[in-house]
Design a protein around this motif. Structure first.
Motif, PDB file in Angstrom:
ATOM      1  N   VAL A 144       0.828  -1.200   0.000  1.00 22.70           N
ATOM      2  CA  VAL A 144       0.000   0.000   0.000  1.00 22.70           C
ATOM      3  C   VAL A 144       0.865   1.253   0.000  1.00 22.70           C
ATOM      4  O   VAL A 144       1.784   1.383   0.820  1.00 22.70           O
ATOM      5  CB  VAL A 144      -0.940   0.024   1.229  1.00 22.70           C
ATOM      6  CG1 VAL A 144      -1.812   1.265   1.203  1.00 22.70           C
ATOM      7  CG2 VAL A 144      -1.790  -1.225   1.267  1.00 22.70           C
ATOM      8  N   PHE A 145       0.583   2.128  -0.951  1.00 20.85           N
ATOM      9  CA  PHE A 145       1.231   3.436  -1.023  1.00 20.85           C
ATOM     10  C   PHE A 145       0.189   4.436  -0.554  1.00 20.85           C
ATOM     11  O   PHE A 145      -0.813   4.653  -1.214  1.00 20.85           O
ATOM     12  CB  PHE A 145       1.636   3.701  -2.477  1.00 20.85           C
ATOM     13  CG  PHE A 145       2.280   5.036  -2.730  1.00 20.85           C
ATOM     14  CD1 PHE A 145       3.656   5.134  -2.850  1.00 20.85           C
ATOM     15  CD2 PHE A 145       1.522   6.190  -2.880  1.00 20.85           C
ATOM     16  CE1 PHE A 145       4.257   6.354  -3.106  1.00 20.85           C
ATOM     17  CE2 PHE A 145       2.125   7.406  -3.136  1.00 20.85           C
ATOM     18  CZ  PHE A 145       3.489   7.487  -3.249  1.00 20.85           C
ATOM     19  N   LEU A 146       0.412   4.994   0.626  1.00 21.35           N
ATOM     20  CA  LEU A 146      -0.654   5.733   1.293  1.00 21.35           C
ATOM     21  C   LEU A 146      -0.228   7.184   1.504  1.00 21.35           C
ATOM     22  O   LEU A 146       0.636   7.454   2.323  1.00 21.35           O
ATOM     23  CB  LEU A 146      -0.938   5.050   2.631  1.00 21.35           C
ATOM     24  CG  LEU A 146      -1.927   5.657   3.589  1.00 21.35           C
ATOM     25  CD1 LEU A 146      -3.331   5.330   3.156  1.00 21.35           C
ATOM     26  CD2 LEU A 146      -1.695   5.109   4.983  1.00 21.35           C
ATOM     27  N   VAL A 147      -0.807   8.081   0.723  1.00 19.70           N
ATOM     28  CA  VAL A 147      -0.556   9.505   0.946  1.00 19.70           C
ATOM     29  C   VAL A 147      -1.532   9.963   2.017  1.00 19.70           C
ATOM     30  O   VAL A 147      -2.736   9.740   1.891  1.00 19.70           O
ATOM     31  CB  VAL A 147      -0.794  10.313  -0.341  1.00 19.70           C
ATOM     32  CG1 VAL A 147      -0.666  11.804  -0.061  1.00 19.70           C
ATOM     33  CG2 VAL A 147       0.176   9.888  -1.414  1.00 19.70           C
ATOM     34  N   THR A 148      -1.031  10.567   3.065  1.00 21.88           N
ATOM     35  CA  THR A 148      -1.961  10.956   4.125  1.00 21.88           C
ATOM     36  C   THR A 148      -1.460  12.155   4.925  1.00 21.88           C
ATOM     37  O   THR A 148      -0.281  12.487   4.920  1.00 21.88           O
ATOM     38  CB  THR A 148      -2.211   9.773   5.084  1.00 21.88           C
ATOM     39  OG1 THR A 148      -3.270  10.109   5.946  1.00 21.88           O
ATOM     40  CG2 THR A 148      -0.984   9.438   5.888  1.00 21.88           C
ATOM     41  N   HIS A 149      -2.400  12.800   5.579  1.00 18.57           N
ATOM     42  CA  HIS A 149      -2.076  13.823   6.569  1.00 18.57           C
ATOM     43  C   HIS A 149      -2.482  13.343   7.946  1.00 18.57           C
ATOM     44  O   HIS A 149      -2.271  14.036   8.926  1.00 18.57           O
ATOM     45  CB  HIS A 149      -2.840  15.118   6.269  1.00 18.57           C
ATOM     46  CG  HIS A 149      -2.218  15.925   5.187  1.00 18.57           C
ATOM     47  ND1 HIS A 149      -0.940  16.413   5.290  1.00 18.57           N
ATOM     48  CD2 HIS A 149      -2.668  16.337   3.994  1.00 18.57           C
ATOM     49  CE1 HIS A 149      -0.640  17.090   4.197  1.00 18.57           C
ATOM     50  NE2 HIS A 149      -1.669  17.054   3.398  1.00 18.57           N
ATOM     51  N   ASP A 150      -3.120  12.177   7.973  1.00 24.25           N
ATOM     52  CA  ASP A 150      -3.749  11.702   9.192  1.00 24.25           C
ATOM     53  C   ASP A 150      -2.718  10.989  10.064  1.00 24.25           C
ATOM     54  O   ASP A 150      -2.272   9.889   9.772  1.00 24.25           O
ATOM     55  CB  ASP A 150      -4.892  10.739   8.817  1.00 24.25           C
ATOM     56  CG  ASP A 150      -5.770  10.434  10.003  1.00 24.25           C
ATOM     57  OD1 ASP A 150      -5.287  10.553  11.142  1.00 24.25           O
ATOM     58  OD2 ASP A 150      -6.943  10.093   9.779  1.00 24.25           O
ATOM     59  N   LEU A 151      -2.330  11.653  11.153  1.00 22.74           N
ATOM     60  CA  LEU A 151      -1.304  11.084  12.028  1.00 22.74           C
ATOM     61  C   LEU A 151      -1.750   9.777  12.655  1.00 22.74           C
ATOM     62  O   LEU A 151      -0.944   8.875  12.867  1.00 22.74           O
ATOM     63  CB  LEU A 151      -0.960  12.091  13.114  1.00 22.74           C
ATOM     64  CG  LEU A 151      -0.050  13.223  12.638  1.00 22.74           C
ATOM     65  CD1 LEU A 151      -0.265  14.476  13.445  1.00 22.74           C
ATOM     66  CD2 LEU A 151       1.398  12.774  12.722  1.00 22.74           C
TER      67      LEU A 151
END
Lengths: 261, 379
Positions: free
Chosen positions: A197-204
């Motif tokens: 999984v390549f997961l772009v996130t801002h969610d800490l």
């Protein structure tokens, strides 16, 4: 860790006019891991994603997915390769003229060669897997809430049982309960299907709860990509601010508390 | 990846307590092949068979879904415990089993019959026409009251906005309106010349062109052009604002969207359409004059004197009086459709189309009714 590399980015450069987004960027994604990609706004997280899935021709450098350069392949071979990854776009990108179950069934009919009835049956499973109620299948995307759109888009991304899943801010716009369930779903699917999984996130919270590794995009390259505790200890002002600011501390505390239980 | 072989065997199929062996790749690639077997076998399964899953090679969600179809969620949960599955495969089976257990409770309603669907669709359309008409009348009332309220308070006139819209839908439309009516004027003159020549009455072509353009074509052509050009623009402008929640912002700021957005557009149309209609009449008759001069040997001076002799003022007034009515309706429909937009860009497109269709329909319908009425009245 010596693992099989499924995505290999070397010396990547991306420019928009005079604005340089990436320069000499190196990046790896290993099989079976969940990699969280973080970075400030405008550091090119989505551009990196678009470069990897072949939506953008990089200005320089190579991108290898499953050991092959996507953009230099003939169309037929490229399409075969593209079936092996699923992408969840930031705003879902569901086809607005099709119902949710038709959205999910479309790749099954087009690529897996299933009949319409079979595809619809399997689409129902995917929709349930993504945590949507069954009556959502007959609805059009315009009548779904933001969180349901995300789930429907995940169901479509999972339609062909991909090996790599690209997620562009999957939990943005979800309520905390929905976001936590979504995280757990991704973890379960990744474990059971061997998904990378390549997961772009801002969610800490997402980073702390499900990511195996975290890559930080800053200064036009991948500054560091390693386990979370290693990354959090990196001596860089942005990283320190990010992981040790009030939100970062809260997420770390929550993750530690969850770990103790 | 193992070789994609596949066996779904049962050692003795008829006995109640038989055993079942599954093996090979249970994946999406073999879904079509496996599904009929699973469905056929499911009927005969009684839940007591011994099941051997040890040969199972690759398994994905499609295969897991088939296993759930075959055994049911409950049985599969037990099976996944006793079998020698690794942690990951068990997790996959349980995830799919749980998801499908939830989904199987909700039965999908049966498809309605074609006749029902057709009748239902007709009903829907009629109902939506009724709602459309009601909404338009309501909107008309709302606009009229705001209009009257504002007329006595010149400080609240939005002159900047009015001027911008006047330029957009008035001035910028002059070339296309003039060109189009000029061409239609020439065509009408040609038609008249051809037909009237048989009666030796070619000279009446002048009256034909003047009569038709002053009374009908001038205002009708302009109104149709405006319906296509301006009503759609109004819908798109207001609709994209609606999609962007700008209309809500206007409301929460304590402002009136009618006053801010609708009235300037309505006033601009009320001013622009009569002027454009006048231009259309002139250029239509000019087109007729050109044809008369070139192919009927009626020079311009004669053309003008024929016009002077005939009593055309009445027709001119009838034509011009229709212009503000059309203008009002076109602007209203354009704005109302804009307000009906909901969220998506697709909705903006749908309502823009609807605005054009509706306003052209209303213009032609009203024109026909007016023609009948005026003819009966002898005006």
């Amino acid at each position: 860790m010596s693992q099989e590399t499924v995505i290999e980015v070397r010396d990547l450069s991306n420019r928009f006019g005079s604005q340089v987004v990436h320069e000499h960027l190196d990046f790896d994604l290993y099989r079976g891991e969940i990699l969280g990609v973080v970075g400030g706004s405008g550091t090119g997280k989505s551009v990196l994603l678009r470069s990897i899935v072949g939506l953008r021709q990089p200005n320089a450098g190579t991108v290898r997915v499953f050991g092959e350069e996507l953009l230099s392949l003939p169309a037929e071979r490229r399409s075969q390769l593209e079936r092996r990854f699923g992408v969840l776009y930031q705003r879902g990108a569901l086809f607005s003229s099709l119902t949710v179950s038709e959205n999910v069934a479309l790749p099954l009919i087009e690529h897996a060669g299933l009949s319409r009835a079979e595809a619809e049956r399997l689409a129902r499973v995917k929709i349930a897997l993504a945590g949507l109620p069954q009556d959502a299948g007959s609805k059009y995307p315009s009548s779904l809430s933001g969180g349901m759109v995300k789930r429907a888009a995940l169901a479509r991304a999972l339609a062909l049982d991909p090996e790599i899943l690209f997620l562009d801010e999957p939990t943005a716009g979800l309520d905390p309960i929905g976001a936590a369930a979504f995280d757990q779903l991704i973890r379960t699917l990744s474990d059971s299907l061997g998904l990378s999984v390549f997961l772009v996130t801002h969610d800490l919270d997402t980073l702390y709860s499900i990511c195996d590794r975290v890559a930080v995009l800053a200064q036009k390259k991948v500054l560091v990509a390693d386990r979370l505790d290693v990354v959090a200890a990196t001596n860089d002002p942005w990283i320190q601010e990010y992981f040790h600011g009030p939100r970062g501390r809260a997420a770390a505390k929550a993750a530690a508390a969850a770990g103790r239980q | 990846m193992t070789t994609p072989y596949l066996t779904s065997q049962q050692t003795s199929s008829t006995d109640a307590a038989s055993s079942l062996r599954l093996g090979g790749d249970w994946t999406l690639a073999h879904y079509s092949q496996l599904e009929p077997q699973v469905l056929a076998l499911r009927e005969r399964l009684q839940g007591k068979e011994s099941v051997d899953l040890s040969d199972l090679a690759a398994l994905d969600t499609a295969g897991a879904a088939l296993l759930v179809e075959l055994f049911g969620s409950e049985r599969l949960r037990q099976l996944s415990k006793q079998s020698e599955f690794n942690e990951q495969r068990r997790a996959l089976l349980l995830t799919v089993a749980d998801a499908m257990a939830d989904s199987q409770q909700a039965q999908t309603p049966p498809e309605p019959s074609v006749l029902r669907e057709v009748l239902g669709h007709i009903g829907e359309v009629v109902e939506s026409m009724w709602h459309q008409g009601r909404a338009l009348l309501g909107f008309m009332g709302l606009t009229l009251t705001s209009m009257l309220a504002i007329l006595v308070r010149p400080t609240r006139w939005r002159l900047t906005s009015l001027t911008a819209h006047l330029e957009q839908c008035g001035l910028n439309a002059v070339p296309i309106v003039a060109l189009l009516t000029f061409l239609v004027g020439a065509v009408v003159a040609f038609l008249g010349a051809t037909i009237l020549a048989d009666f030796g009455a070619s000279i009446y072509t002048v009256n034909l062109v003047a009569f038709s353009f002053l009374r009908e074509f001038g205002v009708l052509l302009t109104a149709i052009l405006m319906a296509g050009r301006t009503a759609s623009a109004f819908t798109a402008q207001i609709g994209s604002m609606k999609a962007n929640e700008e209309i809500d912002a206007i409301r929460t700021l304590g402002l009136s969207p009618i006053e801010l957005l609708v009235l300037p557009r309505v006033f601009a149309m009320l001013i622009a359409l009569p002027i454009l209609t006048f231009i259309a009449m002139l250029s239509g008759m000019l087109g007729g004059a050109l044809v008369c001069a070139l192919s009927l040997d009626i020079p311009l001076a004669m053309y003008l004197s024929i016009l002077q002799e005939s009593d055309l003022l009445r027709h001119f007034l009838v034509g011009l009086l229709k212009a503000p009515i059309f203008a009002f309706l076109i602007a209203l429909i354009g704005c109302l459709e804009g307000f009906k937009v909901s969220g998506s860009a697709q909705s903006v497109g749908e309502h823009t189309t609807s605005a054009v269709v509706q306003s052209i329909f209303v213009v032609i319908l009203l024109d026909a009714l007016a023609a009948l009425f005026l003819m009966e009245m002898g005006w």
